[in-house]
Scaffold this active site. Structure first.
Site, PDB file in Angstrom:
ATOM      1  N   GLU A 252       1.168  -0.829  -0.079  1.00  0.00           N
ATOM      2  CA  GLU A 252      -0.025  -0.235  -0.074  1.00  0.00           C
ATOM      3  C   GLU A 252       1.022   1.243   0.102  1.00  0.00           C
ATOM      4  O   GLU A 252       1.792   1.420   1.085  1.00  0.00           O
ATOM      5  CB  GLU A 252      -1.415  -0.253   1.000  1.00  0.00           C
ATOM      6  CG  GLU A 252      -2.046   1.222   1.127  1.00  0.00           C
ATOM      7  CD  GLU A 252      -2.117   2.137   1.644  1.00  0.00           C
ATOM      8  OE1 GLU A 252      -1.250   3.289   1.417  1.00  0.00           O
ATOM      9  OE2 GLU A 252      -1.759   1.861   2.913  1.00  0.00           O
ATOM     10  N   CYS A 286      -2.326   9.115   3.447  1.00  0.00           N
ATOM     11  CA  CYS A 286      -2.586   8.645   1.830  1.00  0.00           C
ATOM     12  C   CYS A 286      -3.113   8.153   1.221  1.00  0.00           C
ATOM     13  O   CYS A 286      -2.918   8.588   0.216  1.00  0.00           O
ATOM     14  CB  CYS A 286      -1.656   7.221   2.320  1.00  0.00           C
ATOM     15  SG  CYS A 286      -2.420   6.278   3.272  1.00  0.00           S
TER      16      CYS A 286
END
Length: 481
Positions: A252, A286
């Site tokens: 990720e 993020c």
């Protein structure tokens, strides 16, 4: 609220707390520059010990039933909720997140443990109709093996549980390697794992040199899976390092999320969504909105209402209950944010509110900022800022919004605000992002797949797809003659 005593952390390997004799590194509270704890600087030796312990434990942990594994996870889930305040305060002290956000993260992190405790019971095999009468065709599911979970500083609880939960539920054993910026929350989680009664070696914690620990993990063939959250640059290094042993990877990685406000959007709803997305954890997430594209028809109205809300945000030490935006993680982060704003202004953008750091002798703070009239030439629209800065660009059509949104190598999250179902559907169909919030600035949940397209990663975490990364499909053909 009184601060806790300083935490002298240790590593936990094979059921034992170790590392007191090693050199240590201090953990600094970015709100005031004070030392809140320390952790041992482990390396190759300690990592090898953790691999040995996890490998030994895998044989028995993988053989007990999914229901037994779920029992351990349920105990951990309840312990996390019972210790919510201690975990939250530790998190806020070591990385600055406002205490109310930290409390929310503990609950969010615990939901991954609860979800996968149940989802582990639903790892189904398969019986396939045979093309030959004397054969029976089956697919069995097996845990992948020893898993190394490498996590960042910005969500020190949730990033671990999102990886630990499915790995442990599937029958894998785990080596946790938290960020050196915020390792103390991981230590607290490890204490709760021990209290929950996990067998020795099933969950291990190593801290210290990222390069030495990662190198050892990547070179040992017994570590079959790496699950990593962090930058795209580091993710690419892990991909290259994994090639020699064809290790399985879940990555990720970085994002640069666009947020699109169309001219038929509910402006109040859009502002609420941007506030939820952009300023959580001081913009250090993020999936937070990094590029805001607003249709010309509602541009000025949006900025006016947005600025009114941003101006009310209180900045300060996260331990203060009234604070909405805490510090940045370190001086380097502050310098990056400042550079992005200065570059935008130099190229013709206008600061609506904020636009400067907050003078503090020890803390690392930047005012929540809106910059309008930005364009693609500005660094803030090309790089992930990771700070409380909202750049707003005027757009004139849906097609322009799609083109600008997709003009990045990243594809983690995107957001759109429109009240027109047909228009929103067509827009989303053309957006190349793994996560899309439609009139929603906070799309994360344990039961949904989280992950990105393009250079934002490989695989998905959460939901039933979150189990897939930790099991192998084994095809079995049985001759009946």
């Amino acid at each position: 609220m009184e601060e806790q005593v300083k935490i002298k952390a240790c590593m936990h390997i094979g059921g034992e707390w170790i590392g007191e004799e090693l050199n240590s590194k201090n953990v600094i509270n970015p709100a005031n520059g004070e030392t809140v704890g320390s952790f041992p600087i482990g390396g190759e030796k300690e990592t090898q010990m953790a691999i040995d312990a996890a490998h030994r434990a895998f044989e028995t942990w993988s053989e007990i039933t999914a229901y037994e594994r779920a029992g351990y996870l349920k105990k951990l889930y309840h312990l996390m909720l019972e210790n919510q305040e201690e975990l939250a305060q530790t998190m806020t002290l070591e990385m600055g997140k406002p205490i109310n956000e930290s409390r929310g993260e503990v609950v969010y992190a615990a939901t991954f443990i609860e979800w996968f405790a149940e989802e582990g019971k639903r790892v189904y095999g398969e019986t396939i109709p045979s093309h030959v009468g004397a054969k029976r065709l089956q697919v069995w599911k097996k845990p992948v093996g020893v898993v190394a979970a490498i996590t960042p500083w910005n969500f020190p609880a949730a990033m671990l549980t999102r990886k630990m939960g499915p790995a442990l539920a599937a029958g894998c054993t785990v080596i946790m390697k938290p960020s050196g910026e915020s390792p103390l929350t991981a230590v607290k989680l490890m204490e709760l794992c021990e209290e929950a009664g996990f067998p020795k070696g099933v969950v291990n914690l190593v801290t210290g040199s990222s390069s030495k620990i990662t190198k050892t993990l990547m070179e040992d063939e017994r570590v079959r899976k790496i699950t990593f959250t962090g930058s795209t640059e580091v993710g690419k290094i892990l991909i290259r390092q994994s090639a020699d042993q064809v290790k399985r990877l879940s990555l990720e990685l970085g994002g640069h999320a666009p947020l699109i406000v169309l001219d038929d959007a509910d402006i109040d709803k859009a502002v609420k969504g941007v506030m939820a997305s952009k300023f959580r954890n001081a913009g250090q997430t993020c999936i937070c909105a990094n590029r805001i594209y607003v249709h010309a028809g509602v541009y000025e109205a949006f900025i006016e209402k947005f600025a009114e809300q941003v101006g009310q945000l209180k900045v300060g030490d996260g331990m203060d209950e009234s604070v909405a935006v805490g510090p940045l993680i370190n001086q380097s982060g502050l310098e990056k944010v400042s550079h992005h704003v200065k570059d935008a202004v130099a190229k013709g953008a206008t600061v609506v509110t904020g636009g400067e750091s907050i003078d503090s002798s020890n803390g690392v703070f930047y005012k929540p900022t809106i910059v309008k009239d930005v364009d693609a030439s500005m660094v803030v629209m090309q790089e992930e800022t990771f700070g409380p800065v909202a750049p707003v660009q005027k757009i004139y059509s849906d097609e322009e919004a799609i083109k600008l949104a997709n003009s990045t190598p990243y594809g983690l999250a995107a957001y759109i605000f429109t009240e027109n179902v047909a228009r929103g559907t067509k827009l989303i169909e053309k957006l190349n992002f793994g996560i899309v919030g439609w009139n929603d600035g906070a799309p994360s949940a344990a039961q949904v797949p989280f992950g990105g397209m393009k250079e934002s990663g490989i695989g998905r975490e959460g939901g039933h797809e979150g189990m897939d990364a930790f099991v192998e499909s084994q095809y079995v053909s049985i001759g009946m003659e």
